[in-house]
Scaffold this motif. Sequence first.
Motif, short mmCIF file in Angstrom:
data_model
loop_
_atom_site.label_atom_id
_atom_site.label_comp_id
_atom_site.label_asym_id
_atom_site.label_seq_id
_atom_site.Cartn_x
_atom_site.Cartn_y
_atom_site.Cartn_z
N ASP A 23 0.84 -1.20 0.00
CA ASP A 23 0.00 0.00 0.00
C ASP A 23 0.88 1.25 0.00
O ASP A 23 1.58 1.52 0.97
N LYS A 24 0.82 2.02 -1.08
CA LYS A 24 1.68 3.20 -1.20
C LYS A 24 1.31 4.30 -0.20
O LYS A 24 2.08 5.22 0.03
N ASN A 25 0.14 4.20 0.42
CA ASN A 25 -0.27 5.18 1.42
C ASN A 25 0.21 4.82 2.82
O ASN A 25 0.06 5.59 3.75
N HIS A 26 0.78 3.63 2.97
CA HIS A 26 1.31 3.19 4.26
C HIS A 26 2.80 3.47 4.29
O HIS A 26 3.56 2.91 3.52
N PHE A 27 3.23 4.36 5.18
CA PHE A 27 4.65 4.71 5.24
C PHE A 27 5.39 3.76 6.18
O PHE A 27 4.96 3.51 7.30
N SER A 28 6.49 3.25 5.69
CA SER A 28 7.35 2.38 6.47
C SER A 28 8.77 2.53 5.95
O SER A 28 8.99 2.51 4.75
N LEU A 29 9.72 2.68 6.86
CA LEU A 29 11.11 2.80 6.42
C LEU A 29 11.60 1.51 5.79
O LEU A 29 12.38 1.53 4.85
N SER A 30 11.12 0.37 6.29
CA SER A 30 11.57 -0.92 5.75
C SER A 30 11.04 -1.16 4.34
O SER A 30 11.64 -1.91 3.58
N SER A 31 9.92 -0.55 3.99
CA SER A 31 9.39 -0.71 2.63
C SER A 31 9.21 0.66 1.98
O SER A 31 8.23 0.91 1.30
N PHE A 32 10.20 1.54 2.18
CA PHE A 32 10.14 2.91 1.65
C PHE A 32 9.90 2.92 0.15
O PHE A 32 9.14 3.73 -0.37
N ARG A 33 10.53 1.99 -0.58
CA ARG A 33 10.42 1.98 -2.04
C ARG A 33 8.99 1.74 -2.50
O ARG A 33 8.65 2.01 -3.64
N LEU A 34 8.13 1.22 -1.62
CA LEU A 34 6.74 0.94 -2.00
C LEU A 34 5.79 2.07 -1.64
O LEU A 34 4.62 2.04 -2.01
N THR A 35 6.30 3.09 -0.93
CA THR A 35 5.44 4.22 -0.59
C THR A 35 5.28 5.11 -1.84
O THR A 35 5.98 4.93 -2.83
N ALA A 36 4.37 6.07 -1.77
CA ALA A 36 4.16 6.97 -2.91
C ALA A 36 5.45 7.71 -3.26
O ALA A 36 5.81 7.81 -4.44
N ILE A 37 6.18 8.17 -2.26
CA ILE A 37 7.44 8.88 -2.51
C ILE A 37 8.48 7.91 -3.08
O ILE A 37 9.17 8.24 -4.05
N GLY A 38 8.57 6.72 -2.50
CA GLY A 38 9.52 5.72 -2.98
C GLY A 38 9.24 5.30 -4.41
O GLY A 38 10.17 5.13 -5.21
N ARG A 39 7.97 5.14 -4.75
CA ARG A 39 7.60 4.79 -6.13
C ARG A 39 7.94 5.91 -7.10
O ARG A 39 8.39 5.66 -8.22
N PHE A 40 7.73 7.15 -6.67
CA PHE A 40 8.08 8.30 -7.50
C PHE A 40 9.58 8.32 -7.78
O PHE A 40 10.01 8.49 -8.93
N VAL A 41 10.38 8.13 -6.73
CA VAL A 41 11.84 8.11 -6.87
C VAL A 41 12.26 6.96 -7.79
O VAL A 41 13.07 7.13 -8.70
N THR A 42 11.70 5.77 -7.54
CA THR A 42 12.05 4.60 -8.36
C THR A 42 11.69 4.83 -9.82
O THR A 42 12.49 4.54 -10.71
N LYS A 43 10.49 5.34 -10.06
CA LYS A 43 10.04 5.57 -11.43
C LYS A 43 10.99 6.50 -12.17
O LYS A 43 11.40 6.24 -13.31
N ASN A 44 11.38 7.58 -11.53
CA ASN A 44 12.27 8.55 -12.17
C ASN A 44 13.69 8.03 -12.29
O ASN A 44 14.38 8.35 -13.27
N MET A 45 14.14 7.21 -11.35
CA MET A 45 15.47 6.63 -11.44
C MET A 45 15.53 5.65 -12.61
O MET A 45 16.48 5.66 -13.39
N VAL A 46 14.50 4.81 -12.74
CA VAL A 46 14.45 3.87 -13.86
C VAL A 46 14.41 4.62 -15.19
O VAL A 46 15.10 4.27 -16.14
#
Length: 139
Positions: free
Chosen positions: A64-87
Amino acid sequence: MTDSFDPNNQEHQKIKAEIEIGDGLPDIRLTRQCLEALEQAGFEVIWEKDLAVDSPVPWYLPLDKNHFSLSSFRLTAIGRFVTKNMVKALEFVGLAPRGSQRVQDFLEKAAEGLVEGGRKEIFTPMYFFLARKPLAESQ
């Protein structure tokens, strides 16, 4: 798919399609269809249960991208945004193969489908059964 899945509901169909495409699955069956197939193949179902029903934590929470967790940061909305742009950047400079961004997009769609399927209780990855094939009688 659980018994709550309605094949006539367009939203349910969309969620199912996102899960199937993003996870590389063929047509996902209802849990009761799995049991029927086992019995038709001659298996005796000893035990079956959807463990998601009694789970104290929703199975889809880590996705769930609305659930913030440091252990699954890449799955949060911010983490997905960063991943998308990095890719996107890695593909642009040639460090990631062409099509990486497209793959990342449909994997994200799959995650969204899984979360929605879990929230609406129409999909479960936690359905288990124990079955056995009875010994054939000697003739």
